[in-house]
Design a protein around this motif. Structure first.
Motif, PDB file in Angstrom:
ATOM      1  N   GLU A   1      48.606  34.147  32.085  1.00  0.00           N
ATOM      2  CA  GLU A   1      47.521  34.806  31.343  1.00  0.00           C
ATOM      3  C   GLU A   1      46.209  34.264  31.896  1.00  0.00           C
ATOM      4  OE1 GLU A   1      48.011  34.827  27.056  1.00  0.00           O
ATOM      5  OE2 GLU A   1      50.122  34.299  27.337  1.00  0.00           O
ATOM      6  N   THR A   2      45.649  34.946  32.845  1.00  0.00           N
ATOM      7  CA  THR A   2      44.561  34.385  33.649  1.00  0.00           C
ATOM      8  C   THR A   2      43.289  34.136  32.864  1.00  0.00           C
ATOM      9  OG1 THR A   2      43.939  36.623  34.376  1.00  0.00           O
ATOM     10  CG2 THR A   2      45.466  35.400  35.758  1.00  0.00           C
ATOM     11  N   LYS A   3      43.058  34.869  31.792  1.00  0.00           N
ATOM     12  CA  LYS A   3      41.836  34.685  31.019  1.00  0.00           C
ATOM     13  C   LYS A   3      41.959  33.571  29.989  1.00  0.00           C
ATOM     14  CE  LYS A   3      39.979  37.970  33.351  1.00  0.00           C
ATOM     15  NZ  LYS A   3      39.190  37.555  34.534  1.00  0.00           N
ATOM     16  N   ARG A   4      43.159  32.984  29.894  1.00  0.00           N
ATOM     17  CA  ARG A   4      43.372  31.962  28.874  1.00  0.00           C
ATOM     18  C   ARG A   4      43.739  30.610  29.480  1.00  0.00           C
ATOM     19  NH1 ARG A   4      46.324  34.453  23.669  1.00  0.00           N
ATOM     20  NH2 ARG A   4      45.211  32.669  22.780  1.00  0.00           N
TER      21      ARG A   4
ATOM     22  N   ASP B   1      42.588  45.464  31.605  1.00  0.00           N
ATOM     23  CA  ASP B   1      43.776  44.655  31.344  1.00  0.00           C
ATOM     24  C   ASP B   1      44.733  44.738  32.539  1.00  0.00           C
ATOM     25  OD1 ASP B   1      45.258  42.954  29.745  1.00  0.00           O
ATOM     26  OD2 ASP B   1      46.306  44.573  28.709  1.00  0.00           O
TER      27      ASP B   1
ATOM     28  N   ASP C   1      40.899  34.946  39.128  1.00  0.00           N
ATOM     29  CA  ASP C   1      39.562  35.358  38.691  1.00  0.00           C
ATOM     30  C   ASP C   1      39.184  36.736  39.207  1.00  0.00           C
ATOM     31  OD1 ASP C   1      37.277  34.768  37.189  1.00  0.00           O
ATOM     32  OD2 ASP C   1      36.158  34.151  38.981  1.00  0.00           O
TER      33      ASP C   1
ATOM     34  N   ASP D   1      38.348  40.511  39.203  1.00  0.00           N
ATOM     35  CA  ASP D   1      37.743  41.359  38.175  1.00  0.00           C
ATOM     36  C   ASP D   1      38.743  42.357  37.597  1.00  0.00           C
ATOM     37  OD1 ASP D   1      35.317  40.134  38.431  1.00  0.00           O
ATOM     38  OD2 ASP D   1      34.478  41.634  39.800  1.00  0.00           O
TER      39      ASP D   1
ATOM     40  N   SER E   1      43.843  40.558  33.722  1.00  0.00           N
ATOM     41  CA  SER E   1      44.080  39.535  32.704  1.00  0.00           C
ATOM     42  C   SER E   1      45.394  38.791  32.913  1.00  0.00           C
ATOM     43  CB  SER E   1      44.084  40.168  31.309  1.00  0.00           C
ATOM     44  OG  SER E   1      45.109  41.146  31.222  1.00  0.00           O
TER      45      SER E   1
END
Length: 409
Positions: free
Chosen positions: A140-143, A237, A262, A264, A267
């Protein structure tokens, strides 16, 4: 029924391979993939069973060199394209193909045979043991955040067309493969495998991309990946689907992972095959946000026990007599004295009393250092005949770097 087992003729390849596709579900491969494997097929190492004019069984092998503990790259037969048509099962055809194939591997003086298994239960009876594992990741790249080594910001990253990056990627791969047991030294033509990107197989992703990592003008790492664009009510997403990533040092590796996590409008990052000691898992801030599933990877069989055990080095001094059971390749049956350390080894026939008893399957499982002989003994698959021999030998067979096969064949 009268069947004939023989070597494939070049003109028969299309029909032979078509029967292989049928045995694996009947869906034809993408033309690009089929063409690649036609070019890579070693016809003189490909066999089949014919019932009249019909192909009812297939098996082949590739001529590889595989890194083993200590850094040597030993000849290894890459067993592949194995199938029996459903109309001809339970008639001994697979056993006969495996027997002929291993006899041929021995004639070629290749001490090892390796394979990846669609059904692992099949190959144990032919002496293959699970020698490597692989990890599938979903991050989960955003977390998660990454702990980065000093110098990461000094790495230059640039996107390069796949074909233009091949030479740089292969140079990095060759250096990495020389350090990790289980990796294959890529022979000519195999550099095309990680470039396969048939549009019909993309499953909603974009085209395959390549990012190179440079330090002082030298390419020291790369990653190949595609992005699947998706949107939810919360916004973008998407998913980064990683094909492969290799680096020559921790700083370059960190720069590549930071880039991938990271991207763009994404997620998550997924990878179907990473080593079980993947450094990313030591860099993330929250391991619970990294789903990890481990499964079998490479299966290995010593074809010549003496040459196989003498071809690698050992993590600690070892002097042990192994009583090896191998009814399928009886030339291996009996007692072998293994003497070795971090500098080299020898393995010769002996009449001395045995210290450990095991089958060639267990020897294959432990060979690259992933599966411990002590774990096999705890499962009743290795017997200690001299007190203390198990601990000594199990430690000696270990590998500081987890063995790993990065791609199938």
């Amino acid at each position: 029924m009268t069947t004939q087992l023989r070597t494939l003729r070049a003109a028969e390849w299309d029909g032979w391979y078509g029967k292989l596709e049928r045995a694996f579900g009947g869906t034809p491969e993408a033309p690009e993939e089929r063409a690649l494997y036609r070019d890579l097929t070693e016809v003189d190492r490909s066999i089949g069973v014919w019932d009249g004019s019909e192909v009812v069984g297939t098996a082949g092998a590739f001529s590889f060199r595989m890194t083993v503990p200590g850094g040597a790259q030993l000849p290894a037969a890459g067993v592949t394209m194995v199938s029996v048509q459903p109309t001809h099962r339970r008639r001994g055809l697979l056993t006969e193909m495996m027997r002929q194939q291993l006899a041929d591997v021995r004639r070629r003086e290749e001490p090892l045979a390796v394979l990846t298994a669609s059904e692992p239960v099949i190959y144990g009876r032919f002496g293959y043991g699970m020698a490597t594992r692989q990890a599938a990741l979903r991050v989960e790249t955003k977390r998660v955040a990454l702990t980065l080594p000093d110098g990461t910001d000094g790495v230059r990253l640039r996107l390069v067309p796949l074909a233009e990056a091949v030479a740089d990627c292969e140079r990095v791969y060759a250096a990495v493969a020389a350090e990790r047991p289980g990796m294959l030294a890529r022979q000519p033509g195999w550099e095309r495998l990680p470039l396969l990107d048939p549009p019909a197989d993309r499953e909603g992703t974009g085209e395959l991309l390549c990012v190179l990592a440079e330090v002082a003008g030298e390419v020291r790492g790369y990653a190949r990946y595609a992005v699947k664009a998706e949107w939810s009510p919360r916004g973008p997403d998407g998913t980064v689907k990683l094909r492969d990533i290799e680096a020559l040092d921790p700083v370059v590796r960190a720069a590549l992972w930071r880039y991938l996590l990271d991207i763009d409008l994404t997620s998550a990052l997924v990878s179907h095959n990473r080593p079980v000691d993947e450094p990313l898992l030591q860099m993330v801030s929250d391991l619970r946000r990294c789903e990890v599933r481990v499964r079998d990877g490479l299966f290995l069989r010593p074809v010549e026990v003496g040459a196989a055990l003498a071809g690698r080095t050992y993590a600690a001094p070892v002097d042990v007599v192994l009583d090896v059971e191998d009814t399928f390749c009886p030339w291996n049956q009996g007692r072998w004295r293994l003497t070795g350390d971090a500098k080299g080894a020898s393995c010769e026939r002996t009449t001395d009393a045995a210290d450990l008893a095991l089958s060639v399957r267990e020897l294959g499982a432990a060979y690259l250092g992933d599966t411990r002989l002590s774990a096999l003994a705890a499962a009743g698959r290795v017997r200690e005949l001299r007190p203390g021999a198990l601990a000594e030998t199990s430690g000696a067979f270990g590998s500081d770097v987890a063995p790993w096969l990065p791609h199938g064949f």
